[in-house]
Design a protein around this motif. Structure first.
Motif, PDB file in Angstrom:
ATOM      1  N   CYS A   1       0.834  -1.209   0.000  1.00  0.00           N
ATOM      2  CA  CYS A   1       0.000   0.000   0.000  1.00  0.00           C
ATOM      3  C   CYS A   1       0.866   1.256   0.000  1.00  0.00           C
ATOM      4  CB  CYS A   1      -0.919  -0.003   1.210  1.00  0.00           C
ATOM      5  SG  CYS A   1      -0.045  -0.189   2.774  1.00  0.00           S
ATOM      6  N   ARG A   2       1.920   1.214   0.784  1.00  0.00           N
ATOM      7  CA  ARG A   2       2.843   2.350   0.847  1.00  0.00           C
ATOM      8  C   ARG A   2       3.577   2.499  -0.495  1.00  0.00           C
ATOM      9  NH1 ARG A   2       8.176   2.359   3.315  1.00  0.00           N
ATOM     10  NH2 ARG A   2       8.319   0.314   2.342  1.00  0.00           N
ATOM     11  N   ASN A   3       3.951   1.353  -1.066  1.00  0.00           N
ATOM     12  CA  ASN A   3       4.756   1.409  -2.288  1.00  0.00           C
ATOM     13  C   ASN A   3       3.986   1.969  -3.486  1.00  0.00           C
ATOM     14  OD1 ASN A   3       6.665   0.271  -0.674  1.00  0.00           O
ATOM     15  ND2 ASN A   3       6.514  -1.784  -1.538  1.00  0.00           N
ATOM     16  N   VAL A   4       2.657   1.775  -3.481  1.00  0.00           N
ATOM     17  CA  VAL A   4       1.905   2.246  -4.657  1.00  0.00           C
ATOM     18  C   VAL A   4       1.316   3.641  -4.462  1.00  0.00           C
ATOM     19  CG1 VAL A   4       1.283  -0.095  -5.339  1.00  0.00           C
ATOM     20  CG2 VAL A   4      -0.303   1.232  -3.932  1.00  0.00           C
ATOM     21  N   CYS A   5       1.354   4.149  -3.263  1.00  0.00           N
ATOM     22  CA  CYS A   5       0.725   5.459  -3.012  1.00  0.00           C
ATOM     23  C   CYS A   5       1.421   6.532  -3.855  1.00  0.00           C
ATOM     24  CB  CYS A   5       0.798   5.816  -1.533  1.00  0.00           C
ATOM     25  SG  CYS A   5       0.032   7.407  -1.184  1.00  0.00           S
TER      26      CYS A   5
ATOM     27  N   ILE B   1      -5.199  11.547  -1.646  1.00  0.00           N
ATOM     28  CA  ILE B   1      -6.062  12.117  -2.687  1.00  0.00           C
ATOM     29  C   ILE B   1      -7.231  11.183  -3.012  1.00  0.00           C
ATOM     30  CG2 ILE B   1      -4.273  13.558  -3.731  1.00  0.00           C
ATOM     31  CD1 ILE B   1      -3.844  11.303  -5.796  1.00  0.00           C
ATOM     32  N   GLY B   2      -7.312  10.077  -2.266  1.00  0.00           N
ATOM     33  CA  GLY B   2      -8.457   9.186  -2.427  1.00  0.00           C
ATOM     34  C   GLY B   2      -8.440   8.370  -3.704  1.00  0.00           C
ATOM     35  N   CYS B   3      -7.258   8.088  -4.246  1.00  0.00           N
ATOM     36  CA  CYS B   3      -7.188   7.338  -5.504  1.00  0.00           C
ATOM     37  C   CYS B   3      -7.480   5.851  -5.300  1.00  0.00           C
ATOM     38  CB  CYS B   3      -5.826   7.507  -6.160  1.00  0.00           C
ATOM     39  SG  CYS B   3      -4.479   6.733  -5.253  1.00  0.00           S
ATOM     40  N   ARG B   4      -7.296   5.375  -4.081  1.00  0.00           N
ATOM     41  CA  ARG B   4      -7.595   3.994  -3.680  1.00  0.00           C
ATOM     42  C   ARG B   4      -6.673   2.946  -4.315  1.00  0.00           C
ATOM     43  NH1 ARG B   4     -13.023   3.274  -5.440  1.00  0.00           N
ATOM     44  NH2 ARG B   4     -12.832   5.229  -6.548  1.00  0.00           N
ATOM     45  N   TYR B   5      -5.521   3.389  -4.823  1.00  0.00           N
ATOM     46  CA  TYR B   5      -4.535   2.407  -5.300  1.00  0.00           C
ATOM     47  C   TYR B   5      -4.142   1.481  -4.151  1.00  0.00           C
ATOM     48  CZ  TYR B   5      -3.550   4.986  -9.658  1.00  0.00           C
ATOM     49  OH  TYR B   5      -3.630   5.586 -10.881  1.00  0.00           O
ATOM     50  N   CYS B   6      -3.999   2.069  -2.959  1.00  0.00           N
ATOM     51  CA  CYS B   6      -3.541   1.295  -1.797  1.00  0.00           C
ATOM     52  C   CYS B   6      -4.531   0.174  -1.471  1.00  0.00           C
ATOM     53  CB  CYS B   6      -3.343   2.208  -0.599  1.00  0.00           C
ATOM     54  SG  CYS B   6      -4.782   3.209  -0.206  1.00  0.00           S
TER      55      CYS B   6
ATOM     56  N   ALA C   1      -7.456  -4.631   4.144  1.00  0.00           N
ATOM     57  CA  ALA C   1      -7.533  -4.004   5.465  1.00  0.00           C
ATOM     58  C   ALA C   1      -7.782  -2.502   5.395  1.00  0.00           C
ATOM     59  CB  ALA C   1      -6.228  -4.267   6.222  1.00  0.00           C
ATOM     60  N   ARG C   2      -8.106  -2.010   4.201  1.00  0.00           N
ATOM     61  CA  ARG C   2      -8.304  -0.570   4.044  1.00  0.00           C
ATOM     62  C   ARG C   2      -9.740  -0.251   3.642  1.00  0.00           C
ATOM     63  NH1 ARG C   2      -3.786   2.996   2.618  1.00  0.00           N
ATOM     64  NH2 ARG C   2      -2.028   2.222   3.837  1.00  0.00           N
ATOM     65  N   TYR C   3     -10.188   0.900   4.062  1.00  0.00           N
ATOM     66  CA  TYR C   3     -11.578   1.313   3.822  1.00  0.00           C
ATOM     67  C   TYR C   3     -11.594   2.727   3.257  1.00  0.00           C
ATOM     68  CZ  TYR C   3     -12.522  -2.720   6.715  1.00  0.00           C
ATOM     69  OH  TYR C   3     -12.557  -3.993   7.205  1.00  0.00           O
ATOM     70  N   PHE C   4     -12.601   2.984   2.438  1.00  0.00           N
ATOM     71  CA  PHE C   4     -12.712   4.297   1.811  1.00  0.00           C
ATOM     72  C   PHE C   4     -13.958   5.014   2.316  1.00  0.00           C
ATOM     73  CE2 PHE C   4     -13.812   7.113  -1.813  1.00  0.00           C
ATOM     74  CZ  PHE C   4     -12.661   7.870  -1.797  1.00  0.00           C
ATOM     75  N   ASN C   5     -13.787   6.257   2.652  1.00  0.00           N
ATOM     76  CA  ASN C   5     -14.932   7.060   3.092  1.00  0.00           C
ATOM     77  C   ASN C   5     -15.616   7.674   1.866  1.00  0.00           C
ATOM     78  OD1 ASN C   5     -14.757   6.660   5.832  1.00  0.00           O
ATOM     79  ND2 ASN C   5     -13.450   8.434   6.176  1.00  0.00           N
ATOM     80  N   TRP C   6     -16.697   7.037   1.441  1.00  0.00           N
ATOM     81  CA  TRP C   6     -17.415   7.539   0.268  1.00  0.00           C
ATOM     82  C   TRP C   6     -18.179   8.818   0.583  1.00  0.00           C
ATOM     83  CZ3 TRP C   6     -16.540   5.886  -4.500  1.00  0.00           C
ATOM     84  CH2 TRP C   6     -15.931   4.624  -4.654  1.00  0.00           C
ATOM     85  N   GLY C   7     -18.619   8.909   1.813  1.00  0.00           N
ATOM     86  CA  GLY C   7     -19.393  10.109   2.168  1.00  0.00           C
ATOM     87  C   GLY C   7     -18.870  10.700   3.461  1.00  0.00           C
ATOM     88  N   ASP C   8     -19.495  11.754   3.894  1.00  0.00           N
ATOM     89  CA  ASP C   8     -19.108  12.375   5.158  1.00  0.00           C
ATOM     90  C   ASP C   8     -19.560  11.493   6.307  1.00  0.00           C
ATOM     91  OD1 ASP C   8     -17.680  14.764   4.844  1.00  0.00           O
ATOM     92  OD2 ASP C   8     -19.484  15.700   3.988  1.00  0.00           O
ATOM     93  N   PRO C   9     -18.632  10.953   7.079  1.00  0.00           N
ATOM     94  CA  PRO C   9     -19.058  10.110   8.199  1.00  0.00           C
ATOM     95  C   PRO C   9     -19.715  10.947   9.292  1.00  0.00           C
ATOM     96  CG  PRO C   9     -16.647  10.227   8.027  1.00  0.00           C
ATOM     97  CD  PRO C   9     -17.199  11.146   7.015  1.00  0.00           C
ATOM     98  N   PRO C  10     -20.621  10.361  10.056  1.00  0.00           N
ATOM     99  CA  PRO C  10     -21.228  11.121  11.157  1.00  0.00           C
ATOM    100  C   PRO C  10     -20.179  11.410  12.227  1.00  0.00           C
ATOM    101  CG  PRO C  10     -21.915   8.819  11.199  1.00  0.00           C
ATOM    102  CD  PRO C  10     -21.127   8.998   9.957  1.00  0.00           C
ATOM    103  N   HIS C  11     -20.262  12.561  12.831  1.00  0.00           N
ATOM    104  CA  HIS C  11     -19.265  12.954  13.820  1.00  0.00           C
ATOM    105  C   HIS C  11     -19.899  13.115  15.194  1.00  0.00           C
ATOM    106  CE1 HIS C  11     -16.334  13.675  10.692  1.00  0.00           C
ATOM    107  NE2 HIS C  11     -17.182  14.487  10.065  1.00  0.00           N
ATOM    108  N   THR C  12     -19.086  12.911  16.214  1.00  0.00           N
ATOM    109  CA  THR C  12     -19.512  13.243  17.569  1.00  0.00           C
ATOM    110  C   THR C  12     -18.754  14.500  17.990  1.00  0.00           C
ATOM    111  OG1 THR C  12     -17.745  11.958  18.584  1.00  0.00           O
ATOM    112  CG2 THR C  12     -19.803  10.793  18.120  1.00  0.00           C
ATOM    113  N   PRO C  13     -19.283  15.249  18.952  1.00  0.00           N
ATOM    114  CA  PRO C  13     -18.580  16.471  19.384  1.00  0.00           C
ATOM    115  C   PRO C  13     -17.173  16.156  19.889  1.00  0.00           C
ATOM    116  CG  PRO C  13     -20.813  16.393  20.279  1.00  0.00           C
ATOM    117  CD  PRO C  13     -20.582  15.088  19.607  1.00  0.00           C
TER     118      PRO C  13
ATOM    119  N   ARG D   1     -14.354  12.731   4.387  1.00  0.00           N
ATOM    120  CA  ARG D   1     -14.791  12.089   3.149  1.00  0.00           C
ATOM    121  C   ARG D   1     -13.637  12.013   2.139  1.00  0.00           C
ATOM    122  NH1 ARG D   1     -19.478  14.995  -0.187  1.00  0.00           N
ATOM    123  NH2 ARG D   1     -17.999  16.664   0.024  1.00  0.00           N
ATOM    124  N   GLY D   2     -13.665  10.958   1.320  1.00  0.00           N
ATOM    125  CA  GLY D   2     -12.748  10.901   0.174  1.00  0.00           C
ATOM    126  C   GLY D   2     -11.341  10.453   0.495  1.00  0.00           C
ATOM    127  N   VAL D   3     -11.160   9.828   1.646  1.00  0.00           N
ATOM    128  CA  VAL D   3      -9.823   9.325   1.987  1.00  0.00           C
ATOM    129  C   VAL D   3      -9.919   7.861   2.419  1.00  0.00           C
ATOM    130  CG1 VAL D   3      -8.895  11.565   2.684  1.00  0.00           C
ATOM    131  CG2 VAL D   3     -10.030  10.120   4.374  1.00  0.00           C
TER     132      VAL D   3
END
Lengths: 339, 253
Positions: free
Chosen positions: B109-113, B134-139, B147-159, B176-178
């Motif tokens: 993952c590191r090598n292709v980033c 930049i969210g390219c998802r090569y990794c 073992a990696r996940y992509f945030n397609w949308g804005d995740p809900p946040h807590t204070p 989002r987007g990472v």
């Protein structure tokens, strides 16, 4: 002449744009560069372990302490039970309890600082910090330690602090303190000296020797000495040996990785002899594996050279394009040219 | 023609001046281009954080996943430590297999980033700097362990999450987007604390520690890694890929 001025203007715009882009690229990395060393690696250890300690808000619950006796002789077994009843539990329903002599928040809060020795903790080990699972809301959770009273006479306090939740978000502590009156005893004091190699190689076997003597410096034969490796998360038992006629117990081991092999030899108290311990640091040397070339970052010199080469190529390319663009179209009269 | 040449020389001269000015901030530039891996403090060099998972103890209860999600404010659709139920032997019962990020010594993952957002610290922990990602998802494609996940949308946040200052070691608030993944609770280790999944495991199946010390702990006991690997015939997942994971597995009894 006008044409030359125009051309100069174009050139100036081009150079200014280049400088602007270069400037933006070079002077903005503070906001986008990566890890700058993290938050430091200072260790925070509390009472021997700190698995549940964190900056957090107070939770809600009650703790009570019970002891089998508050008056003990030296080296006498004392059972201490800590009961925790919670009204709030996090999802993982975990409770951790520290048994402590004080609550200053430092390593000196451990009961061993007063001479207490933990014979068994609620998990059958010798830790002053233990994690357990609560069965449900409001259910009491009991933690039982068996300790051996200090050899030195006096009054000693024991208290406990609890933490619940794996997300470090809540904790509470007890205000209750058990005060013990211990009658001291005169034990023969001992001295343990640990002799270890000054340096070892990776994967190399080495031997340490622990020399046990009494207060007069005479060797003590036939006593067990335990060896531990001091690690980030506590002491790891390595083995035991009996002292020979010279009072020496040996331990052989292998250090598998570069770094410091922190070793501790410990003589546990007997009914006649006081405990003693000794530590040593054994540096382990070896070849550090480096990252493959250009992985994890190019050397600055290479970055510089690549930058210069690319700049030269693109500059030349740009100049050629510029020359092509300024070729006059057929029939167009060049101002100020040779007619 | 002479005039043209003069102009060209001027042009190159000005360009070179631009480069010179640019190089005033060269240290920052090279830091950016060399990513973050080389910037760790010296005292991390001797650390080798690693994990040992005893498959014989894992009951598949999912408490490690829940503890991890709570500690990192992870969006609901991500499991940085995911429990799989495996049935790879028809003559034996199925078993549970927790899969965190393996924090490989040679991480694909590191090598292709392409932007150096994924980096490996000197202590072996592989992290993502979301300020660079930049969210390219090569990794994600490169990771053989999924073992990696992509945030397609804005995740809900807590204070509480929003009040936290982002860092690659404690990568929240989430955005989002990472791409995101297990960070080995590296700040816990630096403070002498155990990761959330280790603390959360009620059966003590997950051990964590400094492999340079040859010791891992589950909060209840300390294992000598070299010994337990020899005695229990420990292995690493997809060892044949040559990624050298820092997570070791102990097979069932």
């Amino acid at each position: 002449m006008t044409k030359f001025r125009k051309s100069r203007r174009r050139m100036a715009i081009f150079v200014a744009s280049f400088l602007l882009v270069t400037g933006i690229f070079v002077f903005t990395p503070n906001d986008i560069q990566g890890f700058l060393g993290g938050v430091g690696d200072g260790k925070f250890s509390y009472g021997g372990c700190s698995c549940h300690i964190g900056e957090a808000q107070r939770g809600d619950g009650t703790m009570t302490l019970w002891a089998s006796t508050l008056e003990a002789d030296a080296n006498q077994e004392v059972t201490v039970i800590v009961n925790v009843t919670e009204t709030v539990l996090t999802n993982d329903k975990i409770i951790g309890v520290f048994l402590l002599r004080a609550m200053t928040g430092s390593d000196s809060d451990q009961p061993s600082e007063d001479g207490w020795r933990i014979d068994s903790d609620p998990n059958g080990n010798e830790n002053n910090y233990v994690i357990k699972n609560a069965t449900g809301l409001g259910s009491p959770v009991s933690f039982q330690w068996v300790l051996l009273a200090p050899f030195r006479g006096g009054t000693y306090d024991l208290t406990a602090r609890a933490q619940h939740g794996g997300n470090l978000n809540s904790w509470f502590e007890t205000g209750e303190v058990l005060t013990f009156s211990v009658t001291g005893t005169q034990l023969i004091s001992t001295n343990l000296t640990l002799d270890a190699p000054e340096e070892v190689n990776e994967d190399e076997q080495f031997t340490t020797s622990a020399w046990l003597t009494n207060e007069d410096g005479d060797p003590l034969e036939g006593f067990q000495v335990d060896f531990f490796r001091i690690t980030t998360y506590g002491n790891m038992y390595l083995g035991s040996n009996i002292t020979d006629s010279d009072g020496t117990a040996y331990h052989s081991d292998i250090s598998y990785d570069i770094g410091i092999f922190n070793i501790e030899a410990r003589f546990q108290a007997t009914s006649t002899h006081a405990p003693s311990n000794a530590t040593a640091e054994i540096p382990t040397i070896g070849e550090v594996e480096s990252e493959p070339f250009l992985i994890g970052g190019a050397p600055a010199v290479i970055v510089f050279l690549v930058f210069i080469i690319l700049f030269s190529v693109w500059t030349t390319f740009g100049f050629v394009i510029y020359q092509l663009v300024r070729i006059n179209k057929e029939g167009k009269i060049e101002e100020g040219g040779n007619q | 023609m002479n005039e043209e040449r003069r102009r060209f020389i001027k042009f190159v001269g000005l360009g070179a001046a631009g480069v010179g000015i640019g190089l005033l901030g060269f240290s920052n530039l090279s830091k950016l281009l060399t990513s973050a891996a080389a910037l760790g403090p010296n005292d991390l060099k001797m650390r080798k954080w690693g994990m040992v998972i005893d498959l014989g103890k894992c009951t598949g209860c999912g408490a490690c996943t829940e503890a991890c999600q709570a500690a990192h404010f992870i969006p609901f659709n991500q499991e940085w430590i995911k429990i799989y139920e495996l049935h790879d032997n028809p003559l034996a019962p199925s078993y549970h297999f927790p899969r965190p990020c393996m924090h490989c010594e040679d991480p694909p993952c590191r090598n292709v980033c392409p932007v150096g957002a994924t980096f490996r610290r000197d202590d072996g922990v592989v992290l993502i700097d979301h300020r660079i990602c930049i969210g390219c998802r090569y990794c994600m494609v490169a990771c053989p362990y999924s073992a990696r996940y992509f945030n397609w949308g804005d995740p809900p946040h807590t204070p509480e999450e929003l009040a936290h200052d982002y860092s690659p070691e404690e990568p929240w608030p989430h955005q989002r987007g990472v791409v995101e993944k297990c960070d080995f609770c590296v700040t816990h280790g630096e403070k002498g604390m155990l990761p959330a999944c280790v603390i959360g495991c009620p059966s003590g199946a997950v051990y964590y520690g400094d492999l340079a010390e040859d010791a891992v702990s589950n909060g209840k006991e300390i294992l000598r890694v070299s010994e337990v690997m020899r005695v229990r015939q420990g292995y690493r997942f997809k060892e044949e890929l040559g990624t050298h994971p820092r997570v070791y597995y102990l097979p069932r009894g």
